[in-house]
Design an enzyme around this catalytic site. Structure first.
Site, PDB file in Angstrom:
ATOM      1  N   ARG A 216     -51.564  -2.371 -50.712  1.00 41.32           N
ATOM      2  CA  ARG A 216     -50.280  -2.411 -51.518  1.00 41.32           C
ATOM      3  C   ARG A 216     -50.851  -3.715 -52.338  1.00 41.32           C
ATOM      4  NH1 ARG A 216     -45.359  -5.935 -50.510  1.00 41.32           N
ATOM      5  NH2 ARG A 216     -43.669  -4.968 -51.557  1.00 41.32           N
ATOM      6  N   GLU A 307     -38.016  -5.776 -53.661  1.00 40.88           N
ATOM      7  CA  GLU A 307     -37.027  -6.166 -52.792  1.00 40.88           C
ATOM      8  C   GLU A 307     -35.583  -6.428 -54.044  1.00 40.88           C
ATOM      9  OE1 GLU A 307     -38.802  -8.594 -49.056  1.00 40.88           O
ATOM     10  OE2 GLU A 307     -38.426  -9.908 -50.900  1.00 40.88           O
ATOM     11  N   GLU A 409     -43.205  -4.233 -46.075  1.00 43.08           N
ATOM     12  CA  GLU A 409     -43.355  -5.589 -45.794  1.00 43.08           C
ATOM     13  C   GLU A 409     -43.144  -6.112 -44.283  1.00 43.08           C
ATOM     14  OE1 GLU A 409     -42.168  -8.545 -48.343  1.00 43.08           O
ATOM     15  OE2 GLU A 409     -42.568  -7.334 -50.315  1.00 43.08           O
TER      16      GLU A 409
END
Length: 512
Positions: A216, A307, A409
């Site tokens: 990523r 996020e 994550e």
């Protein structure tokens, strides 16, 4: 933990003889007494055989769904296996599932063996009260397979098992990845990476050899240090694809970190209206992705935002004005699909154990017609709830929205030590109960997060991405792109130690 059968077991121990080898208890093709209800509380679980410390193997009250459970426990150190062999199986892939709990002093597992290929195991997470479901998949080629529930424990170590099932099908992780966005800057400033035995090498190659299969990379619009931009992403993407790994691109739509507490517009977009922001999102997304495609490194997955609990591109794109946010997200989605229809779009929300948040957010997305393919989750066990809470949330949202889930994550410390002048973000000796800040604790946490995702029903547990395993303490590669003197508060959560050697957690990328 108090055991109800202690007296009975101590008396029976002298007369119970461990089996010399696993034996077929029943000629059956499915698990017998998987809920441990038959026979009630007993020193010899009905339908199962025991190998090892027989006195440590018993059923007792306190089942997850029924009245009873299987327990492994003894006053002294022990090794025990509870097993049964299934026969008459058609060749193919099968999955064993069990709901489990265990203490930190026990290393326990579920396994499938004698199926044809080598044994496959999944280890029990540490969980003193919550039941967690785990799974293990195996290919059967010889018509039979042994279901095994095992423990190797110190004195007082314990494990519980219940609701054991065995059925055709697979539960494996397609994505075992890492976010290495900091790697180009680290390498430019002298960062080094070594195998566990000390041989210096390319960090990507070291991780690929350990089993990592996706990387990523975040994208900033115009970062102060010039990194995480299109040029650096293109260069690193070429290296990633050359290793045969998949590529996940993470658009922050900012010049710096975007997360639940800050979603600042890029300076170049500061005065834009909502309509202009929609165009900017589309153009920026298309530009980067099309350049990747043009050089033969098309992105496999793309995050439209990072996020985005409270939206992105504040103030216009806050979640409180979800209709606006939906327009921005759909603009990014359209750009992704215009470049590559097969690239999957991920919407990424933090707080992986917070089911009410995820229901509110994705219900709002559905109500506002937001398009996406994958639900992305941040889960840091020291911030985002228990492993049980993570499982509850993942299972629920995968079913509720009919989408695969991906932990994009996660991380855990391997030490409380510090390798530079900035205090680490996580300094506790045991940030999560049962998992010390040690190489072994880090490895176990990554393993167990993977196991939770693996067990998501209907194959919707897509995978796990470790956040910044290569962000070691290299002078100049700190957290603030505008301040070369800023330090790194994350180096004790990297997957390379303070001597630049690969840590044991890297071996977890071979996870099923």
């Amino acid at each position: 933990m108090r055991k109800t059968l202690v007296a009975l077991l101590l008396c029976a121990a002298a007369t119970l003889t461990p089996l010399a080898a696993p034996a077929a208890v029943l000629a059956a093709s499915t698990v017998t007494n998987g809920g441990f209800e038959t026979g009630g509380a007993t020193a010899a679980p009905t339908g199962w055989s025991t190998t090892g410390s027989a006195a440590a193997d018993f059923t007792e009250s306190g089942g997850r769904t029924g009245s009873y459970r299987l327990s492994h426990w003894a006053t002294g150190a022990y090794t025990v296996e509870t097993h049964q062999t299934l026969t008459g199986l058609t060749s193919g892939t099968y999955t064993l599932r069990a709901w489990v709990r265990s203490g930190a002093a026990s290393q326990s597992w579920i396994a499938l063996r004698n199926c044809g290929p080598a044994e496959q195991r999944t280890y029990l997470p540490v969980s003193s009260s919550e039941w967690i479901q785990i799974a293990v998949t195996q290919t059967v080629t010889g018509g039979q397979c042994t279901v095994s529930l095992g423990s190797a424990a110190a004195a007082g170590g314990w494990a519980n098992f219940d609701d054991v099932t065995f059925a055709a099908g697979s539960a494996t992780l397609a994505i075992r990845g890492a976010d290495t966005s900091s790697l180009p800057k680290s390498e430019a400033l002298g960062g080094k990476y070594r195998t566990a035995t000390g041989t210096r090498g390319d960090a990507l190659a070291i991780m690929r050899a350990a089993g990592l299969n996706h990387v990523r990379l975040k994208v900033w619009v115009n970062a102060a240090d010039g990194y995480n931009d299109k040029a650096h992403v293109l260069a690193l993407a070429r290296r990633i694809k050359a290793q045969g790994m998949g590529l996940l691109i993470d658009f922050h739509y900012s010049d710096t970190w975007a997360d639940p507490g800050k979603q600042y517009k890029p300076a170049a977009w500061a005065g834009y209206s909502l309509a202009q922001l929609k165009t900017a999102v589309y153009n920026h997304t298309y530009d980067v992705l099309n350049a990747l495609k043009a050089q033969g490194t098309t992105a496999d997955l793309v995050q439209v935002g990072n996020e985005i609990n409270d939206g992105m591109l504040w103030e216009e794109g806050r979640s409180s004005t979800f209709g606006n946010l939906a327009q921005l997200l759909n603009s990014g989605y359209s750009a992704v699909k215009a470049v590559s229809a097969s690239t999957r779009v991920v919407l990424h929300v933090a707080e992986g154990g917070n089911n009410s948040l995820f229901r509110w957010w994705f219900d709002s997305a559905a109500a506002n017609g937001v398009n996406y393919d994958v639900i992305g989750v941040s889960y840091y066990s020291y911030w985002h709830g228990t492993l049980g809470a993570l499982q509850t949330n993942l299972n629920d949202i995968a079913s509720r929205y009919g989408k695969p889930v991906l932990v994009v994550e996660t991380a855990y410390p391997f030490t409380t030590g510090n390798d530079d002048g900035l205090t680490n973000i996580i300094t506790a000796a045991t940030p999560y109960p049962g998992y010390p800040a040690s190489a072994a604790g880090q490895s176990a946490m990554l393993r167990d997060v993977m196991s939770v995702v693996q067990a998501v029903p209907n194959g919707r547990g897509l995978g796990v991405v470790y956040w910044e395993p290569t962000w070691t303490a290299v002078p100049g590669n700190g957290w603030d792109p505008a301040d070369p003197s800023s330090g790194n508060g994350w180096e004790n959560q990297a997957l390379f130690d303070f001597s630049d050697r690969a840590l044991p957690a890297l071996t977890q990328f071979t996870h099923q």
